[in-house]
Design a protein around this motif. Structure first.
Motif, mmCIF file in Angstrom:
data_model
loop_
_atom_site.group_PDB
_atom_site.id
_atom_site.type_symbol
_atom_site.label_atom_id
_atom_site.label_comp_id
_atom_site.label_asym_id
_atom_site.label_seq_id
_atom_site.Cartn_x
_atom_site.Cartn_y
_atom_site.Cartn_z
ATOM 1 N N ASP A 293 33.255 35.990 36.755
ATOM 2 C CA ASP A 293 33.826 36.824 37.809
ATOM 3 C C ASP A 293 34.447 35.967 38.899
ATOM 4 O OD1 ASP A 293 33.119 39.211 36.614
ATOM 5 O OD2 ASP A 293 31.150 39.272 37.589
ATOM 6 N N PRO A 295 36.922 36.817 42.693
ATOM 7 C CA PRO A 295 37.441 37.901 43.521
ATOM 8 C C PRO A 295 38.843 38.361 43.119
ATOM 9 C CG PRO A 295 36.446 36.191 44.877
ATOM 10 C CD PRO A 295 36.491 35.652 43.491
ATOM 11 N N CYS A 296 39.622 37.450 42.554
ATOM 12 C CA CYS A 296 41.013 37.768 42.219
ATOM 13 C C CYS A 296 41.218 38.114 40.749
ATOM 14 C CB CYS A 296 41.916 36.594 42.594
ATOM 15 S SG CYS A 296 41.351 35.010 41.934
#
Length: 331
Positions: A293, A295-296
């Motif tokens: 994972d 954030p973008c």
């Protein structure tokens, strides 16, 4: 279903593989000839599956050849043309060919050239499912849910004549990505992974760079300590298919060859970075997708202007552990 049919094949290698379930359904349904037009490499990819009666290679995209090919094929008398790419050009080809039934997705302002428009899903779906919607639109029964490929004895013989020094067992690393650098795992990570595999197993390591990817492979090779059991190999699609079919395991960026090895039932570890995995998600017992994972993520961009966290978060030790498990189970 009667009448000669011609399919305009996808341009991307992975999409070619993910089109197999649709092509398989068409082959079973049709009572007459099934033709295909596409990149010359496609015929080697599909060889052994008996999908087409005739194949028309596209050598380049120039207008003169476009017109020449159209004029030649007008004499064949196709009843329907199915365009798998979303390009304007592919629809224009069948429009100029004056094929009575022109089937495809209504995208890129080409709808006026299609008279059988495939219904789009309201949700993002895998490319395999996307293509199978064409079968549904035509009322054709689905036959297989996931891609399969085959290697012929002739392909194996040609491979053995060309590559006489590929000692087995080996693992293959697909180190580039035609889509762009955002899909590429760091070169230093590939180097470290190769050393771990060589140290902990009997496996040799072969890198198969694609067009314009030899610089990446050279950087990785330079970082490998145990160079006597690692090599960079240059292969065309036919030979790469054979090479992958004999691998003990494949570690690949999220790019076309990962679909080839999985379709050949070879354990394949996919290093998934910026792309939305739903595009390439289909039932595949041979595939293990690793992702982290960020954030973008997913950004679906060709180049990363951040820290490439989605790829740097996948560590060589984790990948090596999975490869080790694969080798232990196959021993």
């Amino acid at each position: 279903m009667t009448g000669k049919t011609i399919v305009y094949l996808p341009n991307w290698l992975g999409d070619m593989v993910m089109a197999v379930p649709l092509l398989h359904a068409l082959r079973k349904e049709l009572n007459t000839e099934l033709w295909a037009i596409g990149k010359e490499s496609a015929i080697h990819l599909y060889n052994g599956l008996d999908l087409f009666d005739r194949f028309v290679p596209i050598h380049n995209t120039g207008l003169p050849l476009f017109i020449e090919t159209t004029n030649k094929l007008k004499k064949v008398g196709f009843v329907r043309g199915i365009t798998l790419p979303h390009s304007f050009r592919s629809a224009l080809f069948f429009f100029n060919l004056k094929v009575p039934e022109r089937i495809g997705f209504d995208r890129n302002r080409r709808g006026f050239m299609l008279n059988v428009k495939v219904t789009e899903s309201p949700r993002l779906e895998s490319t395999v499912e996307h293509y199978l919607r064409i079968a549904d639109t035509l009322g054709i029964e689905r036959t297989i849910a996931s891609p399969v490929l085959s290697v012929t004895p002739d392909e194996e013989n040609k491979f053995d004549q060309e590559f006489t020094n590929m000692a087995k067992p080996y693992t293959v690393m697909i180190v580039g990505a035609q889509y762009g650098p955002s899909k590429c795992w760091p070169a230093a990570y590939f180097s470290e992974l190769a050393d771990i595999i060589i140290e902990n197993s009997r496996l040799n390591v072969f890198m198969l760079p694609g067009q314009n990817e030899h610089g990446i492979a050279d950087t990785i090779y330079a970082g490998i300590k145990q160079k006597d059991r690692a090599r960079i190999m240059s292969m065309n699609i036919r030979d790469m298919k054979v090479c992958l079919s004999r691998a003990a395991a494949v570690v690949s960026n999220d790019t076309g060859p990962r679909h080839i090895s999985a379709a050949l039932s070879i354990p394949t570890v996919v290093l998934a970075g910026p792309m939305d995995e739903r595009y390439t998600s289909y039932s595949s017992p041979s595939t293990r997708v690793l992702s982290k994972d960020a954030p973008c993520r997913p950004c679906n961009r060709k180049k990363c202007d951040r820290g490439h966290e989605c790829m740097t978060g996948i560590k060589p030790q984790e990948v090596a552990g999975i490869v080790g498990d694969i080798i232990e189970k196959r021993a």
